[in-house]
Design a protein around this motif. Sequence first.
Motif, PDB file in Angstrom:
ATOM      1  N   UNK A  58       1.164  -1.136   0.540  1.00 18.36           N
ATOM      2  CA  UNK A  58       0.087  -0.184   0.039  1.00 18.36           C
ATOM      3  C   UNK A  58       0.636   0.923  -0.023  1.00 18.36           C
ATOM      4  N   UNK A  59       1.685   1.286   0.727  1.00 15.91           N
ATOM      5  CA  UNK A  59       3.058   2.964   0.599  1.00 15.91           C
ATOM      6  C   UNK A  59       3.312   2.817  -0.316  1.00 15.91           C
ATOM      7  N   UNK A  60       4.299   1.362  -1.102  1.00 12.29           N
ATOM      8  CA  UNK A  60       5.134   1.437  -2.408  1.00 12.29           C
ATOM      9  C   UNK A  60       4.013   0.554  -3.002  1.00 12.29           C
ATOM     10  N   UNK A  61       3.233   0.893  -3.562  1.00 11.69           N
ATOM     11  CA  UNK A  61       2.624   0.558  -4.981  1.00 11.69           C
ATOM     12  C   UNK A  61       3.687   0.186  -6.050  1.00 11.69           C
ATOM     13  N   UNK A  62       3.298  -0.616  -6.928  1.00 10.58           N
ATOM     14  CA  UNK A  62       4.199  -1.240  -7.597  1.00 10.58           C
ATOM     15  C   UNK A  62       5.393  -1.708  -7.405  1.00 10.58           C
ATOM     16  N   UNK A  63       5.922  -2.315  -5.938  1.00 10.20           N
ATOM     17  CA  UNK A  63       6.909  -2.615  -5.867  1.00 10.20           C
ATOM     18  C   UNK A  63       7.304  -3.887  -5.763  1.00 10.20           C
ATOM     19  N   UNK A  64       8.692  -4.405  -6.335  1.00  6.70           N
ATOM     20  CA  UNK A  64       8.350  -5.524  -7.235  1.00  6.70           C
ATOM     21  C   UNK A  64       9.315  -6.398  -6.717  1.00  6.70           C
ATOM     22  N   UNK A  65      10.661  -6.226  -5.456  1.00  7.29           N
ATOM     23  CA  UNK A  65      11.243  -6.229  -4.405  1.00  7.29           C
ATOM     24  C   UNK A  65      11.153  -6.240  -3.211  1.00  7.29           C
ATOM     25  N   UNK A  66      11.464  -7.354  -2.232  1.00  7.38           N
ATOM     26  CA  UNK A  66      11.207  -7.373  -0.818  1.00  7.38           C
ATOM     27  C   UNK A  66      12.415  -8.244  -0.140  1.00  7.38           C
ATOM     28  N   UNK A  67      12.941  -7.312   0.610  1.00  8.64           N
ATOM     29  CA  UNK A  67      14.097  -8.517   1.580  1.00  8.64           C
ATOM     30  C   UNK A  67      13.540  -8.816   2.579  1.00  8.64           C
ATOM     31  N   UNK A  68      14.304  -9.912   2.981  1.00  8.24           N
ATOM     32  CA  UNK A  68      13.892 -10.118   4.838  1.00  8.24           C
ATOM     33  C   UNK A  68      15.543 -10.009   4.861  1.00  8.24           C
ATOM     34  N   UNK A  69      15.878  -9.667   6.088  1.00  4.74           N
ATOM     35  CA  UNK A  69      17.405 -10.129   7.161  1.00  4.74           C
ATOM     36  C   UNK A  69      16.894 -11.398   7.783  1.00  4.74           C
ATOM     37  N   UNK A  70      17.808 -12.651   8.491  1.00  2.68           N
ATOM     38  CA  UNK A  70      16.868 -13.254   9.310  1.00  2.68           C
ATOM     39  C   UNK A  70      17.712 -14.650   9.569  1.00  2.68           C
ATOM     40  N   UNK A 119       5.746 -17.614   0.402  1.00  4.72           N
ATOM     41  CA  UNK A 119       5.059 -17.736   0.095  1.00  4.72           C
ATOM     42  C   UNK A 119       4.015 -16.776  -0.547  1.00  4.72           C
ATOM     43  N   UNK A 120       3.280 -15.338   0.703  1.00  4.07           N
ATOM     44  CA  UNK A 120       2.866 -15.038   1.009  1.00  4.07           C
ATOM     45  C   UNK A 120       3.592 -13.795  -0.523  1.00  4.07           C
ATOM     46  N   UNK A 121       4.694 -12.638  -0.724  1.00  2.72           N
ATOM     47  CA  UNK A 121       4.924 -12.617  -1.153  1.00  2.72           C
ATOM     48  C   UNK A 121       4.589 -13.158  -3.187  1.00  2.72           C
ATOM     49  N   UNK A 122       4.902 -14.134  -3.440  1.00  3.06           N
ATOM     50  CA  UNK A 122       5.179 -14.750  -4.886  1.00  3.06           C
ATOM     51  C   UNK A 122       3.093 -14.664  -4.694  1.00  3.06           C
TER      52      UNK A 122
END
Length: 299
Positions: A124-136, A152-155
């Motif tokens: 919602x904050x970033x319409x059109x976002x295509x890449x997200x990162x996670x450090x874990x 799963x949900x990102x896909x």
Amino acid sequence: MAILHSIRHPALDEAASGVIQHFQDKDVNIEFTQVFMNREQDEGKNEKDHISKISELDPNLVITLGTQASQEAVRKMESVDIVFSAVTDPVGAGLITDMHKPGGRVTGLTDMSPVREQLDMITWVHPGISTLGIVFSEFEQNAVLIKKRLQEMAGDSGLELLTAPVGPGGDVQDAALGILDRVQALYISTDNYVVQHVSMLARLCALHDVPLYAADPSSVAEGAMASLSIDYHSMGLQTGAMAKRILEGEKPGDISVEKPREVNITINTSSAEKMNVDLPLDLMLAADRVYDRFPEIVQ
């Protein structure tokens, strides 16, 4: 009554304060002893010491906060009732076999993050976002589970998720730097190891113009830009209510595992400015907590 913490962390501290407040509000006079696993380890002690410390108190009930503390208590304390809280996956962690019928002497609350809702806020904050990162941290069962759910949900949302795993004692900064140039936003979960480095991650994200989202409000206070999260103090109140039922005679194994009833939106306007993000007005109006501070570099 004893409270065993997996780690000294603001979210778990809020849960503990909620537990204690529940009994105070009900005018129930109970003495609480709090033990912190990581503090014991820092002092050169081992797991036997902090479990033995609680056992010597001969408590009629033990409340455990976090997955590691809950696993240790269930494994080492065989004759006392246990109410866990802030555990992401109680079944996967081996605490119980059924969320609805725990059986035995253990029950509690899960703090599985509302991953879908968090992802919805990011898109919602970033319409059109295509890449997200996670450090874990790949050695924390709860962190690995949330990473899998996010994948799963990102896909499903058409997002590519880039992962940056951190091993035991690993360098969180190096892991983040490995993906920051290739993502449009970074996310951290309720990951005990990673959230200890949230201020450093916030400064890195600001340098790269990458917004940092978190799964708990205390991380936003320390520099993350926004979170949609469980209210850990309210979860502590719930935990206290469950513990009281057991003290009054109910069997833990007959009480279904509960989910927190309240979620909060927390934003940090200073972090948003540093990360070059214009927060939607609707999000700012909906926020339950607003911070306006950014972590300074410690000289």
